[in-house]
Design a protein around this motif. Sequence first.
Motif, PDB file in Angstrom:
ATOM      1  N   MET A   1       0.846  -1.192   0.000  1.00 39.83           N
ATOM      2  CA  MET A   1       0.000   0.000   0.000  1.00 39.83           C
ATOM      3  C   MET A   1       0.887   1.251   0.000  1.00 39.83           C
ATOM      4  SD  MET A   1      -3.089  -1.264   0.171  1.00 39.83           S
ATOM      5  CE  MET A   1      -4.180  -0.038   0.868  1.00 39.83           C
ATOM      6  N   ALA A   2       0.508   2.250  -0.796  1.00 38.33           N
ATOM      7  CA  ALA A   2       1.276   3.489  -0.849  1.00 38.33           C
ATOM      8  C   ALA A   2       0.333   4.673  -0.723  1.00 38.33           C
ATOM      9  CB  ALA A   2       2.046   3.586  -2.173  1.00 38.33           C
ATOM     10  N   LYS A   3       0.795   5.715  -0.118  1.00 37.55           N
ATOM     11  CA  LYS A   3      -0.012   6.903   0.044  1.00 37.55           C
ATOM     12  C   LYS A   3      -0.088   7.702  -1.254  1.00 37.55           C
ATOM     13  CE  LYS A   3       0.768   7.647   4.980  1.00 37.55           C
ATOM     14  NZ  LYS A   3       1.272   8.601   6.003  1.00 37.55           N
ATOM     15  N   ALA A   4      -1.260   8.259  -1.518  1.00 37.12           N
ATOM     16  CA  ALA A   4      -1.424   9.139  -2.672  1.00 37.12           C
ATOM     17  C   ALA A   4      -1.599  10.562  -2.159  1.00 37.12           C
ATOM     18  CB  ALA A   4      -2.642   8.715  -3.489  1.00 37.12           C
ATOM     19  N   PHE A   5      -0.770  11.458  -2.593  1.00 39.77           N
ATOM     20  CA  PHE A   5      -0.767  12.813  -2.068  1.00 39.77           C
ATOM     21  C   PHE A   5      -1.515  13.808  -2.949  1.00 39.77           C
ATOM     22  CE2 PHE A   5       2.769  10.761   0.008  1.00 39.77           C
ATOM     23  CZ  PHE A   5       2.647  11.183   1.319  1.00 39.77           C
ATOM     24  N   GLY A   6      -2.193  13.317  -4.003  1.00 37.55           N
ATOM     25  CA  GLY A   6      -2.955  14.228  -4.845  1.00 37.55           C
ATOM     26  C   GLY A   6      -2.065  14.974  -5.824  1.00 37.55           C
ATOM     27  N   PRO A   7      -2.643  15.887  -6.593  1.00 36.74           N
ATOM     28  CA  PRO A   7      -1.903  16.558  -7.671  1.00 36.74           C
ATOM     29  C   PRO A   7      -0.878  17.588  -7.195  1.00 36.74           C
ATOM     30  CG  PRO A   7      -4.118  17.454  -7.475  1.00 36.74           C
ATOM     31  CD  PRO A   7      -4.072  16.253  -6.573  1.00 36.74           C
ATOM     32  N   GLN A   8      -0.990  18.050  -5.941  1.00 35.15           N
ATOM     33  CA  GLN A   8      -0.015  19.009  -5.414  1.00 35.15           C
ATOM     34  C   GLN A   8       0.147  20.210  -6.345  1.00 35.15           C
ATOM     35  OE1 GLN A   8       2.200  18.073  -2.282  1.00 35.15           O
ATOM     36  NE2 GLN A   8       0.198  17.136  -2.132  1.00 35.15           N
ATOM     37  N   LYS A   9      -0.963  20.765  -6.843  1.00 36.67           N
ATOM     38  CA  LYS A   9      -0.885  21.863  -7.797  1.00 36.67           C
ATOM     39  C   LYS A   9      -0.265  23.126  -7.203  1.00 36.67           C
ATOM     40  CE  LYS A   9      -4.643  20.335 -10.801  1.00 36.67           C
ATOM     41  NZ  LYS A   9      -5.973  20.662 -11.382  1.00 36.67           N
ATOM     42  N   LEU A  10      -0.261  23.226  -5.882  1.00 36.65           N
ATOM     43  CA  LEU A  10       0.366  24.371  -5.230  1.00 36.65           C
ATOM     44  C   LEU A  10       1.874  24.166  -5.055  1.00 36.65           C
ATOM     45  CD1 LEU A  10      -2.369  25.095  -2.543  1.00 36.65           C
ATOM     46  CD2 LEU A  10      -1.682  26.649  -4.383  1.00 36.65           C
ATOM     47  N   GLY A  11       2.376  23.042  -5.533  1.00 37.88           N
ATOM     48  CA  GLY A  11       3.816  22.795  -5.452  1.00 37.88           C
ATOM     49  C   GLY A  11       4.331  22.895  -4.033  1.00 37.88           C
ATOM     50  N   PRO A  12       5.433  23.596  -3.817  1.00 41.33           N
ATOM     51  CA  PRO A  12       6.018  23.679  -2.480  1.00 41.33           C
ATOM     52  C   PRO A  12       5.186  24.482  -1.491  1.00 41.33           C
ATOM     53  CG  PRO A  12       7.147  25.175  -3.969  1.00 41.33           C
ATOM     54  CD  PRO A  12       6.204  24.350  -4.815  1.00 41.33           C
ATOM     55  N   LEU A  13       4.134  25.171  -1.963  1.00 39.74           N
ATOM     56  CA  LEU A  13       3.256  25.932  -1.067  1.00 39.74           C
ATOM     57  C   LEU A  13       2.208  25.044  -0.401  1.00 39.74           C
ATOM     58  CD1 LEU A  13       2.502  29.065  -3.303  1.00 39.74           C
ATOM     59  CD2 LEU A  13       4.358  28.776  -1.650  1.00 39.74           C
ATOM     60  N   THR A  14       2.030  23.823  -0.901  1.00 43.31           N
ATOM     61  CA  THR A  14       0.962  22.934  -0.446  1.00 43.31           C
ATOM     62  C   THR A  14       0.913  22.743   1.071  1.00 43.31           C
ATOM     63  OG1 THR A  14       1.000  21.744  -2.560  1.00 43.31           O
ATOM     64  CG2 THR A  14      -0.024  20.618  -0.696  1.00 43.31           C
ATOM     65  N   PRO A  15       2.027  22.481   1.766  1.00 48.45           N
ATOM     66  CA  PRO A  15       1.957  22.218   3.212  1.00 48.45           C
ATOM     67  C   PRO A  15       1.499  23.410   4.042  1.00 48.45           C
ATOM     68  CG  PRO A  15       4.042  21.438   2.293  1.00 48.45           C
ATOM     69  CD  PRO A  15       3.407  22.290   1.250  1.00 48.45           C
ATOM     70  N   LEU A  16       1.509  24.612   3.480  1.00 52.86           N
ATOM     71  CA  LEU A  16       1.168  25.803   4.255  1.00 52.86           C
ATOM     72  C   LEU A  16      -0.342  26.007   4.421  1.00 52.86           C
ATOM     73  CD1 LEU A  16       3.741  28.340   2.753  1.00 52.86           C
ATOM     74  CD2 LEU A  16       3.724  27.463   5.104  1.00 52.86           C
ATOM     75  N   VAL A  17      -1.147  25.358   3.602  1.00 51.20           N
ATOM     76  CA  VAL A  17      -2.597  25.604   3.636  1.00 51.20           C
ATOM     77  C   VAL A  17      -3.161  25.318   5.028  1.00 51.20           C
ATOM     78  CG1 VAL A  17      -4.833  24.927   2.698  1.00 51.20           C
ATOM     79  CG2 VAL A  17      -2.850  25.108   1.186  1.00 51.20           C
ATOM     80  N   GLY A  18      -3.874  26.312   5.590  1.00 48.07           N
ATOM     81  CA  GLY A  18      -4.469  26.149   6.906  1.00 48.07           C
ATOM     82  C   GLY A  18      -4.193  27.344   7.792  1.00 48.07           C
ATOM     83  N   GLU A  19      -4.450  27.172   9.092  1.00 47.64           N
ATOM     84  CA  GLU A  19      -4.220  28.230  10.075  1.00 47.64           C
ATOM     85  C   GLU A  19      -3.160  27.776  11.071  1.00 47.64           C
ATOM     86  OE1 GLU A  19      -7.915  29.483  11.808  1.00 47.64           O
ATOM     87  OE2 GLU A  19      -8.856  29.826   9.851  1.00 47.64           O
TER      88      GLU A  19
END
Length: 203
Positions: free
Chosen positions: A1-19
């Motif tokens: 089993m492997a994790k799917a992380f989605g398209p990551q269209k925000l590139g390196p900005l992806t982990p920042l989403v949230g508060e």
Amino acid sequence: MAKAFGPQKLGPLTPLVGEWEGDVGVDLSYHNKDDETSNTTYFEKAWFKPIPIQENGRQELWGLNYGMTAWRHGEEAMDPFHDEVGFLLWDKAHGEVMRAVVFGRGIAILAGSSAKPHDRTLTFDAKPGAPHYGVVQNKYLLERAEIRDFKSTFTINDDGTFSYVSDLVLKLAATEEEMHHTDKNILHLVKRYHPSAETHTVR
């Protein structure tokens, strides 16, 4: 089993989403009233929200609208001493990240540098008078605390925290010397805006 992380269209900005919140902020700056350079510690809140794709002709930018607000320790129930709003932008085709930010003091900066889709540390550089990544400040500040250089880094750490360091090189009229005005903090994610794609798996 492997994790799917989605398209990551925000590139390196992806982990920042949230508060985010951080309580170990340190601001090193010149205090005009005391005629000295000293540290101010602070508590901070930040948010990063995705925006629609931006198209400049053939250029496509994915990005985040963001805000960061800070209160001196002991003044959390009072007015903040720092507030900024802006955009973080990702140009995948050209491998660049950008930070377009306006500070409440009357300063606007467009900073950027090269980046790869999965970079964990992003660098934002700007210089006054540069034709692309530059700095603009109001007349009063230009005469008394002229910005000579701006450098900032955003880092997603291995423990999931987000840290940053920002450095402004200022030419102070009061001392006729250059000094570094630096800010740094470590923030923890306190709210996600949508379920994470990390919960899905593929066979």
